[in-house]
Design an enzyme around this catalytic site. Structure first.
Site, PDB file in Angstrom:
ATOM      1  N   ALA A 324      45.466  10.748  39.793  1.00  0.00           N
ATOM      2  CA  ALA A 324      44.247  10.070  40.224  1.00  0.00           C
ATOM      3  C   ALA A 324      43.032  10.535  39.441  1.00  0.00           C
ATOM      4  O   ALA A 324      42.173   9.730  39.052  1.00  0.00           O
ATOM      5  CB  ALA A 324      44.030  10.293  41.721  1.00  0.00           C
ATOM      6  N   HIS A 447      33.849  39.283  44.152  1.00  0.00           N
ATOM      7  CA  HIS A 447      34.892  40.058  44.830  1.00  0.00           C
ATOM      8  C   HIS A 447      34.601  40.099  46.332  1.00  0.00           C
ATOM      9  O   HIS A 447      33.447  40.272  46.731  1.00  0.00           O
ATOM     10  CB  HIS A 447      34.904  41.483  44.283  1.00  0.00           C
ATOM     11  CG  HIS A 447      35.841  42.406  45.014  1.00  0.00           C
ATOM     12  ND1 HIS A 447      37.196  42.393  44.797  1.00  0.00           N
ATOM     13  CD2 HIS A 447      35.607  43.347  45.966  1.00  0.00           C
ATOM     14  CE1 HIS A 447      37.765  43.300  45.579  1.00  0.00           C
ATOM     15  NE2 HIS A 447      36.821  43.897  46.303  1.00  0.00           N
TER      16      HIS A 447
END
Length: 468
Positions: A324, A447
């Site tokens: 798509a 992080h």
């Protein structure tokens, strides 16, 4: 300003991801635009019976699986008895489809794209018939998508819900006791995963010696291990020679792909999922002077022009992956080319995603393909060593970065991770800009995130990975 000798500057056949995007972009560029669609709703296969409803089912089945099989309890969340409400499950799927297809109808009105309801058939190089009315357009874009490839000798009947295709597999009224999936590609694995999580026994029969054809070899093998651990049974290097139905039971006859003794498998539902084929039948392409190739595809040049002036083609009806997002990018590009701008799609950087659990994604060359072209270096990092995946109890998978040994330019990225479908976007963007593994390795990543595994894999290309 529209050419008054034509009804439209641009007429697009098909309102799937390629067609509707092309229509909206063409209208934004000031072109008088129409889009032909025979469905009751816009969006094509993807929004109506493909990408969107399958993801709604995948998402819901993941929650059910976590609740029913103890994962929530591991997180300290105690639940009572867990029951499946099939009616509600299907209702939320249908609601997602309704909202998104309705959104496209709104965008058509907003951008003054005319929806011509019916099937289109060429009557000349610049004319089509739609529901008995003839329309002439300066440019015609074929964006009719694809449909399920039939398996010779196996008759699909979605209404009976015994032998179904991908559309029928979304509509099952009850969880099958035993679902046999014919085909180990993306669609079969996604829908097989849905019904496995909801309680079905699932057996996948694949003609090749491994699942997920076209994916990186190491990813294919690791994915197979993960799915087996989840309880899906595989019969690889196996061909289906017939399916018969007696009452509510289907009997599938299989034998080794290389030849050998046949055996049978009994199931109450069979999903035929062996691929898709371009939708070109019924368009009367002969009248337009177009002859599809042996695979039924329409050949185009780099700007999406066919061999006939004024006729263009995009998406699943042209060579390339049937995805798509590829069709959407081509839709934008073809509209801009028609308007006299420069529309480009880099077909070397088209990501592929399998929305199972965990997700599987890749972009660029596989390790096997890269080795054929020259010397490479590979960095790999396991999700087991990623702090966010560890915290979320998502240890399966890895990230692999493949780079040219001399230039360090990234040639391909492959990954198995819970959010691989989102993570692969960074890889695609990096490759679009010609990034080296060092560019990625020295880019600060937040992080704790799953994406740090991509950074570490890039660091690993030059032996600098920290957490392994």
């Amino acid at each position: 300003m529209a050419d008054q000798s034509y009804d439209y500057d641009v007429l697009i056949i098909g309102s799937g991801p390629g067609g509707y995007v092309a229509a909206i972009r063409a209208a934004q560029l000031g072109l008088k635009t129409a889009c032909v669609e025979a469905r009751e709703t816009l969006g094509g296969t993807c929004l109506n019976v493909g990408c969107i409803p399958s993801k709604a089912m995948l998402h819901a089945s993941e929650f059910f699986n976590d609740a029913a099989n103890g994962m929530m309890a591991k997180l300290g969340i105690k639940l009572g008895s867990v029951e499946l409400d099939m009616e509600a499950l299907h209702a939320q799927r249908k609601d997602a489809v309704k909202q998104l297809t309705g959104g496209i109808a709104f965008l058509f009105k907003k951008n003054k794209v005319e929806w011509l309801k019916g099937h289109a058939k060429f009557t000349g190089t610049d004319t089509v018939d739609v529901a008995g009315t003839s329309y002439r357009a300066k440019n015609i874009v074929i964006a009719t998508g694809s449909s399920v490839t039939p398996l010779p000798g196996v008759a699909v009947d979605n209404d009976k819900q015994i032998i179904v295709d991908s559309t029928g597999a979304l509509e099952l009224a009850k969880v099958p006791e035993h679902l046999v999936v014919i085909g180990g590609g993306v669609i079969g694995l996604e829908l097989g995963s849905v019904w496995k999580r909801l309680g079905a026994k699932v057996t996948c029969v694949e003609y090749l010696d491994q699942i997920l054809p076209g994916f990186d070899g190491e990813v294919r093998k690791e994915s197979n291990k993960i799915f087996k651990k989840q309880g899906i049974e595989f019969k690889l290097s196996t061909k289906v020679t017939g399916v018969t139905v007696d009452g509510n039971t289907a009997t599938i006859t299989v034998e080794p792909a290389a030849g050998g003794a046949a055996e049978t498998i009994a199931a109450d539902c069979v999903l035929v999922s062996i691929g898709r084929r371009p939708n070109t039948d019924g368009l009367n392409l002969e009248a337009a002077g177009i002859t599809p190739n042996k695979r039924g595809q329409i050949e185009i040049d780099h700007s999406f022009k066919t061999g006939v002036p004024g006729i263009w083609a995009i998406g699943d009806v042209v060579p390339g992956p049937m995805l798509a997002h590829k069709a959407e990018d081509e839709g934008i590009a073809v509209a801009e080319n028609i308007a006299g701008l420069t529309g480009i799609v880099n077909h070397d950087v088209i990501p592929s995603v399998v929305y199972t659990w965990p997700e599987i994604a890749g972009v660029g060359l596989t390790e096997e393909q890269a080795k054929e072209r020259g010397e490479i270096k590979v960095g790999k990092f396991p999700m087991l060593a990623n702090s966010r995946a560890k915290t979320n109890h998502e240890p399966d998978g890895f990230v692999k970065v493949i780079a040219d040994a001399k230039t360090d330019r990234v040639l391909g990225v492959w990954m198995i991770a819970s959010v691989a479908g989102s993570m692969i976007a960074q890889a695609a963007q990096a490759m679009e800009f010609g990034a080296t593994s060092e560019d990625i390795a020295y880019t600060c990543h937040a992080h704790p995130t799953h994406a740090e595994a991509f950074k570490e894999a890039a660091m690993g290309v030059t032996g600098k990975a920290i957490h392994i």
